[in-house]
Design a protein around this motif. Structure first.
Motif, short mmCIF file in Angstrom:
data_model
loop_
_atom_site.label_atom_id
_atom_site.label_comp_id
_atom_site.label_asym_id
_atom_site.label_seq_id
_atom_site.Cartn_x
_atom_site.Cartn_y
_atom_site.Cartn_z
N MET A 1 10.57 -10.66 5.07
CA MET A 1 11.25 -9.50 5.56
C MET A 1 10.63 -8.00 4.44
O MET A 1 10.01 -8.61 3.47
CB MET A 1 12.45 -9.35 4.46
N ARG A 2 10.37 -6.91 5.15
CA ARG A 2 9.33 -5.86 4.46
C ARG A 2 10.20 -4.95 3.70
O ARG A 2 10.41 -3.55 4.17
CB ARG A 2 8.75 -5.38 5.74
N HIS A 3 11.50 -5.30 3.10
CA HIS A 3 12.22 -4.16 1.86
C HIS A 3 11.48 -3.18 1.68
O HIS A 3 10.70 -4.16 0.94
CB HIS A 3 13.45 -5.29 2.07
N ASN A 4 11.69 -2.40 1.66
CA ASN A 4 10.96 -0.99 0.25
C ASN A 4 9.63 -1.01 0.17
O ASN A 4 8.45 -1.13 0.20
CB ASN A 4 11.24 -2.04 -0.44
N LYS A 5 8.36 -1.45 2.15
CA LYS A 5 7.43 -1.73 1.29
C LYS A 5 6.64 -0.31 2.85
O LYS A 5 6.84 -0.98 3.95
CB LYS A 5 6.86 -3.14 1.97
N SER A 6 6.19 0.40 2.81
CA SER A 6 6.45 1.56 3.08
C SER A 6 5.02 1.79 3.19
O SER A 6 4.42 1.09 2.85
CB SER A 6 7.34 2.70 2.59
N GLY A 7 4.00 2.40 3.94
CA GLY A 7 3.06 2.85 4.61
C GLY A 7 3.04 1.85 5.83
O GLY A 7 3.45 1.29 5.81
N ARG A 8 2.41 2.60 6.95
CA ARG A 8 0.96 1.45 7.67
C ARG A 8 0.05 0.90 7.22
O ARG A 8 -0.29 1.53 5.73
CB ARG A 8 0.53 1.87 8.82
N LYS A 9 -0.15 -0.65 7.61
CA LYS A 9 -0.70 -1.17 7.44
C LYS A 9 -2.84 -1.12 7.82
O LYS A 9 -3.98 -1.17 6.97
CB LYS A 9 -0.18 -2.76 7.43
N HIS A 16 -9.21 -2.40 0.71
CA HIS A 16 -10.09 -1.44 1.99
C HIS A 16 -9.03 -0.54 2.38
O HIS A 16 -9.50 0.74 2.17
CB HIS A 16 -9.46 -2.77 3.03
N ARG A 17 -8.03 -0.01 2.54
CA ARG A 17 -6.86 1.11 2.70
C ARG A 17 -7.45 2.09 1.42
O ARG A 17 -7.21 2.76 1.90
CB ARG A 17 -5.53 0.82 2.61
N THR A 18 -7.16 1.10 0.76
CA THR A 18 -6.93 2.16 -0.52
C THR A 18 -8.65 2.74 -0.76
O THR A 18 -8.49 3.95 -1.06
CB THR A 18 -6.80 0.75 -2.24
N VAL A 38 -4.36 9.33 14.61
CA VAL A 38 -2.98 9.83 14.00
C VAL A 38 -2.32 8.48 13.30
O VAL A 38 -2.02 9.92 12.27
CB VAL A 38 -1.92 10.00 15.49
N ALA A 39 -2.27 7.80 13.27
CA ALA A 39 -1.45 6.64 12.07
C ALA A 39 -2.74 7.07 10.50
O ALA A 39 -1.90 7.57 9.69
CB ALA A 39 -2.36 5.37 12.36
N LYS A 40 -3.61 7.40 10.69
CA LYS A 40 -4.61 7.13 9.53
C LYS A 40 -4.02 9.23 8.86
O LYS A 40 -3.75 8.73 8.01
CB LYS A 40 -6.34 7.18 10.04
N ALA A 41 -4.28 9.85 9.54
CA ALA A 41 -3.82 11.58 9.41
C ALA A 41 -2.84 11.54 8.80
O ALA A 41 -2.81 12.00 7.82
CB ALA A 41 -4.14 11.82 10.60
N LYS A 42 -1.69 10.66 9.31
CA LYS A 42 -0.45 10.83 8.91
C LYS A 42 -0.53 10.09 7.43
O LYS A 42 0.96 10.44 6.80
CB LYS A 42 0.83 9.97 9.79
N GLU A 43 -0.77 8.77 7.72
CA GLU A 43 -0.87 8.74 5.82
C GLU A 43 -1.11 9.17 4.96
O GLU A 43 -1.39 9.48 4.09
CB GLU A 43 -1.53 7.24 6.28
N LEU A 44 -2.92 9.47 5.75
CA LEU A 44 -3.48 10.41 4.51
C LEU A 44 -2.93 11.79 4.09
O LEU A 44 -3.44 11.98 2.71
CB LEU A 44 -4.93 11.08 5.16
N ARG A 45 -2.05 12.10 4.67
CA ARG A 45 -1.00 13.05 4.41
C ARG A 45 -0.79 13.69 2.48
O ARG A 45 -0.83 14.67 2.43
CB ARG A 45 0.23 13.89 4.91
N GLY A 46 -0.51 12.40 2.77
CA GLY A 46 0.31 12.01 1.20
C GLY A 46 -0.62 11.47 0.73
O GLY A 46 -0.24 12.62 -0.25
N VAL A 47 -1.68 11.32 0.27
CA VAL A 47 -3.02 11.20 -0.41
C VAL A 47 -3.33 12.73 -0.56
O VAL A 47 -3.64 13.29 -1.86
CB VAL A 47 -3.92 10.86 0.03
N VAL A 48 -3.69 13.55 0.22
CA VAL A 48 -3.81 14.96 0.15
C VAL A 48 -2.72 16.15 -0.37
O VAL A 48 -3.21 16.91 -1.21
CB VAL A 48 -4.67 15.28 1.68
#
Length: 162
Positions: A1-9, A16-18, A38-48
């Protein structure tokens, strides 16, 4: 199960993702606008957004944490001295994602332009102010004295062979 595992793979393993997000964050800090999916940009938003929040703190610990992501002292200096002060007084919303109408040619992935919000406002002000300025008069003496680079015309292949 993916409980409390946020973010896209993003079909990548964790290192590699990092590394990908670090490279993309470096590109955003360097060019202040990039083109990605789109998917990369939405995840990158949190980093920037996190990096700009660190720049607003502007202390030694924040610089060290930013260096862990950016890995370059010049980029950290640029982040804290140039990019960070633009966003003083704001609470988030430092990035903008603009969807493009055309998809990527190879795999039809939806593409976006990822940019910093203050940069876009700055460009629109320059464009709005440009027609009002006198085009014939130089903006400053330094601009008038700067040499103008002119590209030399290339000789055609047939003429070069003759």
């Amino acid at each position: 199960m993916r409980h409390n595992k946020s973010g896209r793979k993003l079909n990548r393993n964790s290192p590699h993702r990092t590394a990908m997000f670090r490279n993309m964050a470096r590109a955003v800090m360097t060019y202040e606008t990039i083109r990605t999916t789109v998917a990369k940009a939405k995840e990158l938003r949190g980093v920037v957004d996190g990096l700009i929040t660190l720049a607003l703190k502007n202390d030694l610990q924040a610089r060290r944490m930013a260096f862990k992501v950016l890995g370059n002292h010049q980029l950290v200096k640029h982040l804290f001295d140039v990019i960070g002060p633009r966003f003083v007084g704001g609470n988030g919303g430092y990035c903008r994602i603009i969807k493009l109408s055309q998809v990527r040619a190879g795999d039809a992935a939806p593409m976006v332009i990822f940019e910093l919000t203050k940069l876009a406002e700055k460009k629109s002000e320059e464009v709005a102010a440009a027609p009002a300025a006198d085009v014939t008069a130089p903006a400053s003496d330094a601009a008038a004295e700067a040499p103008v680079k002119v590209k030399k015309p290339r000789a055609k292949k047939a003429e070069a062979d003759a």
